[in-house]
Design an enzyme around this catalytic site. Structure first.
Site, PDB file in Angstrom:
ATOM      1  N   HIS A  78       0.824  -1.212   0.000  1.00 54.04           N
ATOM      2  CA  HIS A  78       0.000   0.000   0.000  1.00 54.04           C
ATOM      3  C   HIS A  78       0.858   1.261   0.000  1.00 54.04           C
ATOM      4  O   HIS A  78       0.534   2.229  -0.697  1.00 54.04           O
ATOM      5  CB  HIS A  78      -0.960  -0.003   1.191  1.00 54.04           C
ATOM      6  CG  HIS A  78      -1.851  -1.216   1.222  1.00 54.04           C
ATOM      7  ND1 HIS A  78      -2.517  -1.631   2.337  1.00 54.04           N
ATOM      8  CD2 HIS A  78      -2.149  -2.128   0.254  1.00 54.04           C
ATOM      9  CE1 HIS A  78      -3.199  -2.739   2.056  1.00 54.04           C
ATOM     10  NE2 HIS A  78      -2.986  -3.055   0.805  1.00 54.04           N
ATOM     11  N   HIS A 236      -9.439  -2.239  -4.654  1.00 57.63           N
ATOM     12  CA  HIS A 236      -8.287  -2.549  -3.800  1.00 57.63           C
ATOM     13  C   HIS A 236      -7.311  -3.491  -4.500  1.00 57.63           C
ATOM     14  O   HIS A 236      -6.087  -3.355  -4.355  1.00 57.63           O
ATOM     15  CB  HIS A 236      -8.703  -3.120  -2.444  1.00 57.63           C
ATOM     16  CG  HIS A 236      -7.513  -3.263  -1.547  1.00 57.63           C
ATOM     17  ND1 HIS A 236      -6.977  -2.197  -0.856  1.00 57.63           N
ATOM     18  CD2 HIS A 236      -6.693  -4.307  -1.314  1.00 57.63           C
ATOM     19  CE1 HIS A 236      -5.889  -2.593  -0.227  1.00 57.63           C
ATOM     20  NE2 HIS A 236      -5.687  -3.872  -0.482  1.00 57.63           N
ATOM     21  N   ASP A 240      -3.394  -2.835  -5.017  1.00 60.51           N
ATOM     22  CA  ASP A 240      -2.335  -3.812  -4.712  1.00 60.51           C
ATOM     23  C   ASP A 240      -1.453  -4.067  -5.942  1.00 60.51           C
ATOM     24  O   ASP A 240      -0.224  -4.140  -5.838  1.00 60.51           O
ATOM     25  CB  ASP A 240      -2.952  -5.151  -4.292  1.00 60.51           C
ATOM     26  CG  ASP A 240      -3.360  -5.183  -2.827  1.00 60.51           C
ATOM     27  OD1 ASP A 240      -2.920  -4.327  -2.037  1.00 60.51           O
ATOM     28  OD2 ASP A 240      -4.128  -6.113  -2.476  1.00 60.51           O
ATOM     29  N   HIS A 263      -0.789 -10.995  -5.105  1.00 57.76           N
ATOM     30  CA  HIS A 263       0.612 -10.582  -4.977  1.00 57.76           C
ATOM     31  C   HIS A 263       1.566 -11.561  -5.662  1.00 57.76           C
ATOM     32  O   HIS A 263       2.507 -11.155  -6.333  1.00 57.76           O
ATOM     33  CB  HIS A 263       0.978 -10.445  -3.511  1.00 57.76           C
ATOM     34  CG  HIS A 263       0.085  -9.502  -2.777  1.00 57.76           C
ATOM     35  ND1 HIS A 263      -0.013  -8.174  -3.121  1.00 57.76           N
ATOM     36  CD2 HIS A 263      -0.773  -9.685  -1.749  1.00 57.76           C
ATOM     37  CE1 HIS A 263      -0.883  -7.586  -2.317  1.00 57.76           C
ATOM     38  NE2 HIS A 263      -1.350  -8.478  -1.479  1.00 57.76           N
TER      39      HIS A 263
HETATM   40 ZN   LIG Z   1      -3.790  -4.699  -0.193  1.00 56.68          ZN
END
Ligand SMILES: [Zn+2]
Length: 307
Positions: A78, A236, A240, A263
Protein backbone atom coordinates in the site's frame (compact mmCIF):
# COMPACT_ATOMS: atom_id res chain seq x y z
CA UNK A 1 12.02 14.55 -14.02
CA UNK A 2 12.63 12.05 -11.28
CA UNK A 3 11.15 13.12 -7.98
CA UNK A 4 11.28 12.63 -4.24
CA UNK A 5 9.19 13.72 -1.26
CA UNK A 6 9.97 17.28 -0.05
CA UNK A 7 10.39 16.38 3.62
CA UNK A 8 10.04 13.37 5.89
CA UNK A 9 6.70 12.13 7.14
CA UNK A 10 5.92 9.44 9.71
CA UNK A 11 3.07 7.00 10.24
CA UNK A 12 2.50 4.74 13.24
CA UNK A 13 0.27 1.71 13.67
CA UNK A 14 0.12 -2.06 13.85
CA UNK A 15 0.86 -4.49 11.05
CA UNK A 16 -2.13 -6.36 9.63
CA UNK A 17 -0.63 -9.83 9.96
CA UNK A 18 1.95 -9.52 12.74
CA UNK A 19 -0.16 -7.24 14.94
CA UNK A 20 3.14 -5.57 15.82
CA UNK A 21 3.32 -1.78 16.20
CA UNK A 22 5.76 0.07 13.98
CA UNK A 23 6.68 3.63 13.11
CA UNK A 24 7.38 4.22 9.44
CA UNK A 25 9.09 7.36 8.11
CA UNK A 26 9.28 8.22 4.40
CA UNK A 27 12.40 10.33 3.80
CA UNK A 28 13.60 12.21 0.71
CA UNK A 29 16.28 10.50 -1.42
CA UNK A 30 18.44 11.55 -4.34
CA UNK A 31 17.90 10.74 -8.02
CA UNK A 32 18.65 7.12 -9.04
CA UNK A 33 18.28 5.95 -5.42
CA UNK A 34 15.01 4.13 -6.02
CA UNK A 35 13.01 2.97 -3.02
CA UNK A 36 14.69 1.23 -0.10
CA UNK A 37 13.44 0.21 3.30
CA UNK A 38 15.67 0.43 6.34
CA UNK A 39 14.87 -1.59 9.47
CA UNK A 40 15.96 0.85 12.19
CA UNK A 41 15.37 -1.79 14.88
CA UNK A 42 18.11 -4.00 13.41
CA UNK A 43 21.29 -2.96 15.22
CA UNK A 44 23.74 -5.47 13.76
CA UNK A 45 24.25 -6.38 10.11
CA UNK A 46 22.55 -5.22 6.94
CA UNK A 47 19.28 -3.44 7.72
CA UNK A 48 18.67 -2.17 4.16
CA UNK A 49 16.02 -3.95 2.09
CA UNK A 50 15.46 -3.02 -1.57
CA UNK A 51 11.88 -2.53 -2.80
CA UNK A 52 12.56 -4.75 -5.80
CA UNK A 53 10.81 -7.63 -7.56
CA UNK A 54 13.86 -9.88 -7.16
CA UNK A 55 13.93 -9.34 -3.38
CA UNK A 56 10.31 -10.45 -2.98
CA UNK A 57 9.06 -13.61 -1.28
CA UNK A 58 5.97 -15.37 -2.58
CA UNK A 59 3.44 -14.83 0.13
CA UNK A 60 -0.21 -14.95 -0.90
CA UNK A 61 -1.52 -12.50 1.69
CA UNK A 62 0.92 -9.62 1.40
CA UNK A 63 4.12 -8.56 -0.34
CA UNK A 64 7.26 -9.19 1.71
CA UNK A 65 10.73 -8.13 0.69
CA UNK A 66 13.97 -9.36 2.19
CA UNK A 67 17.70 -8.75 1.87
CA UNK A 68 20.55 -11.24 1.52
CA UNK A 69 20.86 -11.72 5.30
CA UNK A 70 17.15 -12.41 5.65
CA UNK A 71 16.01 -9.07 7.11
CA UNK A 72 12.49 -8.48 5.78
CA UNK A 73 9.66 -5.97 5.62
CA UNK A 74 6.09 -7.19 5.10
CA UNK A 75 2.95 -5.69 3.62
CA UNK A 76 4.76 -2.99 1.64
CA UNK A 77 2.20 -2.88 -1.19
CA UNK A 78 0.00 0.00 0.00
CA UNK A 79 2.83 2.42 0.73
CA UNK A 80 4.46 1.40 -2.58
CA UNK A 81 1.18 2.10 -4.41
CA UNK A 82 0.99 5.49 -2.70
CA UNK A 83 4.51 6.38 -3.83
CA UNK A 84 3.98 5.40 -7.47
CA UNK A 85 0.47 6.84 -7.45
CA UNK A 86 1.83 10.19 -6.24
CA UNK A 87 4.76 10.08 -8.68
CA UNK A 88 7.54 9.66 -6.08
CA UNK A 89 10.47 7.79 -7.66
CA UNK A 90 13.04 7.96 -4.88
CA UNK A 91 12.57 7.49 -1.14
CA UNK A 92 14.14 5.94 1.94
CA UNK A 93 11.51 4.32 4.12
CA UNK A 94 12.66 3.76 7.68
CA UNK A 95 10.67 1.33 9.80
CA UNK A 96 11.31 0.08 13.34
CA UNK A 97 9.48 -3.24 13.00
CA UNK A 98 8.85 -6.10 10.57
CA UNK A 99 5.60 -4.92 8.99
CA UNK A 100 4.27 -1.68 7.49
CA UNK A 101 1.39 -0.24 9.57
CA UNK A 102 -1.93 -1.16 7.98
CA UNK A 103 -3.53 2.19 9.05
CA UNK A 104 -7.08 2.18 7.64
CA UNK A 105 -6.38 -0.72 5.24
CA UNK A 106 -6.09 1.56 2.20
CA UNK A 107 -3.34 3.77 0.76
CA UNK A 108 -5.20 7.03 1.46
CA UNK A 109 -3.34 7.96 4.70
CA UNK A 110 0.01 7.53 2.88
CA UNK A 111 -1.24 9.53 -0.10
CA UNK A 112 -2.52 12.34 2.10
CA UNK A 113 0.80 12.46 3.95
CA UNK A 114 2.91 12.45 0.78
CA UNK A 115 0.82 15.13 -0.91
CA UNK A 116 0.83 17.24 2.28
CA UNK A 117 4.61 17.24 2.19
CA UNK A 118 4.73 17.69 -1.57
CA UNK A 119 6.82 16.15 -4.32
CA UNK A 120 10.08 17.72 -5.48
CA UNK A 121 11.68 17.40 -8.93
CA UNK A 122 15.23 16.11 -9.11
CA UNK A 123 17.34 17.17 -12.04
CA UNK A 124 17.45 13.73 -13.67
CA UNK A 125 15.27 12.24 -16.37
CA UNK A 126 12.78 9.45 -15.67
CA UNK A 127 13.44 6.09 -17.26
CA UNK A 128 10.54 3.76 -17.82
CA UNK A 129 10.06 0.10 -18.61
CA UNK A 130 8.18 -0.06 -21.88
CA UNK A 131 6.41 -3.34 -22.59
CA UNK A 132 7.20 -4.49 -26.13
CA UNK A 133 5.62 -7.96 -26.22
CA UNK A 134 2.97 -9.72 -24.12
CA UNK A 135 4.02 -11.78 -21.11
CA UNK A 136 1.56 -13.81 -19.10
CA UNK A 137 1.62 -16.07 -16.05
CA UNK A 138 -1.05 -18.49 -14.89
CA UNK A 139 -1.64 -20.47 -11.73
CA UNK A 140 -4.69 -22.40 -10.61
CA UNK A 141 -5.74 -19.16 -8.85
CA UNK A 142 -5.90 -16.94 -11.92
CA UNK A 143 -3.66 -15.15 -14.38
CA UNK A 144 -1.90 -11.86 -14.99
CA UNK A 145 -0.57 -10.29 -18.18
CA UNK A 146 1.46 -7.30 -19.29
CA UNK A 147 1.27 -6.20 -22.92
CA UNK A 148 2.10 -3.15 -24.98
CA UNK A 149 -0.16 -0.21 -24.21
CA UNK A 150 -1.01 3.17 -25.59
CA UNK A 151 1.53 5.37 -23.88
CA UNK A 152 0.84 5.19 -20.15
CA UNK A 153 -0.23 2.51 -17.69
CA UNK A 154 -3.68 1.04 -18.13
CA UNK A 155 -5.22 -1.77 -16.11
CA UNK A 156 -8.08 -4.26 -16.33
CA UNK A 157 -8.98 -6.33 -13.31
CA UNK A 158 -11.53 -9.07 -12.75
CA UNK A 159 -12.45 -10.80 -9.49
CA UNK A 160 -15.01 -13.44 -8.77
CA UNK A 161 -15.89 -14.41 -5.18
CA UNK A 162 -18.56 -16.81 -3.97
CA UNK A 163 -19.55 -14.32 -1.25
CA UNK A 164 -22.35 -12.23 -2.72
CA UNK A 165 -21.12 -9.13 -0.86
CA UNK A 166 -18.19 -9.18 -3.33
CA UNK A 167 -19.37 -11.38 -6.21
CA UNK A 168 -18.06 -10.61 -9.70
CA UNK A 169 -16.40 -7.23 -10.21
CA UNK A 170 -14.60 -5.77 -13.24
CA UNK A 171 -12.81 -2.49 -13.61
CA UNK A 172 -10.73 -0.82 -16.33
CA UNK A 173 -8.67 2.27 -15.65
CA UNK A 174 -6.19 4.51 -17.39
CA UNK A 175 -3.94 5.62 -14.53
CA UNK A 176 -3.05 9.03 -15.95
CA UNK A 177 -4.13 12.40 -14.49
CA UNK A 178 -4.32 11.36 -10.86
CA UNK A 179 -6.71 8.44 -11.42
CA UNK A 180 -5.05 6.50 -8.60
CA UNK A 181 -5.81 9.24 -6.09
CA UNK A 182 -9.42 9.67 -7.21
CA UNK A 183 -10.42 6.08 -7.92
CA UNK A 184 -8.21 3.66 -5.99
CA UNK A 185 -6.32 5.08 -3.03
CA UNK A 186 -9.12 4.89 -0.45
CA UNK A 187 -10.19 1.30 -1.19
CA UNK A 188 -9.41 -1.01 1.71
CA UNK A 189 -8.07 -4.49 2.17
CA UNK A 190 -10.93 -6.97 2.26
CA UNK A 191 -11.36 -10.53 3.42
CA UNK A 192 -14.00 -13.13 4.13
CA UNK A 193 -14.92 -13.94 7.71
CA UNK A 194 -14.07 -17.60 7.03
CA UNK A 195 -10.57 -16.55 5.91
CA UNK A 196 -10.12 -14.38 9.00
CA UNK A 197 -10.82 -17.42 11.20
CA UNK A 198 -8.38 -19.59 9.19
CA UNK A 199 -5.68 -16.89 9.20
CA UNK A 200 -5.97 -16.37 12.96
CA UNK A 201 -5.43 -20.11 13.48
CA UNK A 202 -2.18 -19.76 11.50
CA UNK A 203 -1.10 -16.73 13.53
CA UNK A 204 -1.93 -14.27 10.74
CA UNK A 205 -4.21 -11.23 10.55
CA UNK A 206 -3.38 -10.59 14.21
CA UNK A 207 -3.61 -6.82 13.69
CA UNK A 208 -6.78 -7.04 11.61
CA UNK A 209 -9.90 -5.32 12.88
CA UNK A 210 -13.22 -4.26 11.40
CA UNK A 211 -11.67 -0.78 11.12
CA UNK A 212 -8.68 -1.66 8.93
CA UNK A 213 -10.21 -4.32 6.69
CA UNK A 214 -13.55 -4.83 5.02
CA UNK A 215 -14.83 -8.16 6.34
CA UNK A 216 -17.61 -9.90 4.44
CA UNK A 217 -19.65 -12.99 5.19
CA UNK A 218 -21.92 -14.24 2.40
CA UNK A 219 -24.01 -11.28 1.32
CA UNK A 220 -23.20 -9.19 4.39
CA UNK A 221 -20.52 -6.55 4.92
CA UNK A 222 -19.63 -6.90 8.60
CA UNK A 223 -17.40 -3.83 8.90
CA UNK A 224 -19.23 -0.85 10.42
CA UNK A 225 -20.00 1.87 7.91
CA UNK A 226 -20.14 -0.61 5.02
CA UNK A 227 -18.25 -0.06 1.79
CA UNK A 228 -16.56 3.09 0.49
CA UNK A 229 -17.42 2.03 -3.09
CA UNK A 230 -19.83 -0.71 -4.23
CA UNK A 231 -16.84 -2.27 -6.02
CA UNK A 232 -14.27 -1.46 -3.33
CA UNK A 233 -12.82 -4.98 -3.56
CA UNK A 234 -11.72 -4.80 -7.20
CA UNK A 235 -10.43 -1.27 -6.65
CA UNK A 236 -8.29 -2.55 -3.80
CA UNK A 237 -6.95 -5.36 -5.99
CA UNK A 238 -5.88 -2.72 -8.54
CA UNK A 239 -4.25 -0.68 -5.76
CA UNK A 240 -2.34 -3.81 -4.71
CA UNK A 241 -1.33 -4.53 -8.32
CA UNK A 242 -0.01 -0.98 -8.76
CA UNK A 243 2.02 -1.35 -5.56
CA UNK A 244 3.38 -4.71 -6.64
CA UNK A 245 4.24 -3.46 -10.15
CA UNK A 246 6.17 -0.61 -8.49
CA UNK A 247 8.73 -3.26 -7.52
CA UNK A 248 9.80 -3.29 -11.17
CA UNK A 249 12.06 -0.40 -10.15
CA UNK A 250 10.76 2.10 -12.72
CA UNK A 251 7.35 3.15 -14.05
CA UNK A 252 5.81 0.66 -16.48
CA UNK A 253 4.41 1.76 -19.83
CA UNK A 254 1.92 -0.84 -20.90
CA UNK A 255 -1.34 -2.59 -20.17
CA UNK A 256 -1.77 -4.87 -17.14
CA UNK A 257 -4.59 -7.39 -16.83
CA UNK A 258 -5.27 -9.24 -13.59
CA UNK A 259 -7.79 -12.08 -13.56
CA UNK A 260 -8.24 -13.15 -9.94
CA UNK A 261 -4.59 -12.23 -9.57
CA UNK A 262 -2.82 -11.45 -6.31
CA UNK A 263 0.61 -10.58 -4.98
CA UNK A 264 2.24 -13.84 -6.04
CA UNK A 265 0.97 -13.67 -9.61
CA UNK A 266 2.02 -10.07 -10.11
CA UNK A 267 5.50 -10.88 -8.82
CA UNK A 268 5.73 -13.97 -11.06
CA UNK A 269 4.72 -11.72 -13.94
CA UNK A 270 7.59 -9.30 -13.23
CA UNK A 271 10.02 -12.23 -12.98
CA UNK A 272 8.80 -13.49 -16.34
CA UNK A 273 8.98 -10.04 -17.90
CA UNK A 274 12.59 -9.56 -16.86
CA UNK A 275 13.60 -13.03 -18.02
CA UNK A 276 11.96 -12.72 -21.46
CA UNK A 277 14.34 -11.24 -24.04
CA UNK A 278 12.68 -8.58 -26.14
CA UNK A 279 9.63 -8.21 -23.89
CA UNK A 280 10.63 -4.77 -22.62
CA UNK A 281 13.07 -1.95 -23.00
CA UNK A 282 14.26 0.73 -20.58
CA UNK A 283 14.18 4.19 -22.03
CA UNK A 284 14.06 7.82 -21.05
CA UNK A 285 10.62 9.30 -21.63
CA UNK A 286 9.51 12.48 -23.30
CA UNK A 287 7.72 15.12 -21.26
CA UNK A 288 4.54 14.13 -23.07
CA UNK A 289 4.80 10.50 -21.97
CA UNK A 290 5.90 11.46 -18.44
CA UNK A 291 2.68 13.44 -18.15
CA UNK A 292 0.74 10.19 -18.68
CA UNK A 293 2.41 8.29 -15.84
CA UNK A 294 0.32 7.42 -12.76
CA UNK A 295 1.90 10.09 -10.55
CA UNK A 296 1.38 12.99 -12.96
CA UNK A 297 -1.48 15.37 -12.37
CA UNK A 298 -2.31 14.26 -8.82
CA UNK A 299 -4.19 16.73 -6.66
CA UNK A 300 -4.48 16.52 -2.88
CA UNK A 301 -8.04 17.84 -3.06
CA UNK A 302 -9.08 14.78 -5.07
CA UNK A 303 -8.42 12.30 -2.26
CA UNK A 304 -11.92 10.94 -1.59
CA UNK A 305 -13.41 12.61 1.46
CA UNK A 306 -14.62 9.35 2.94
CA UNK A 307 -11.09 8.23 3.73
ZN1 LIG B 1 -3.79 -4.70 -0.19
Amino acid sequence: MQTTIRSAISFSGVGLHSGKPARLTIRPASAEYGVWFKRTDIAVGDAMVPARWDATEHTPLCTRIFNRVGVSVSTIEHVMAALVGCGVHNALIEIDGPEVPILDGSAAPFVRGILDRGVRDLDTEVRVIEILAPVEVRTDQGWARLEPGSGGLTMDFHIDFADKAIGTQNMSLDLRNGTFVRELCDSRTFCRQADVDAMREQGLALGGTMNNAVVVDGDKVLSPGGLRHPDEAVRHKMLDALGDLALAGAPILGHYTGHKAGHTLTNLLLRKLFSTPGAFRMSAVSAETAARLPGAGVNRHEIPAVA
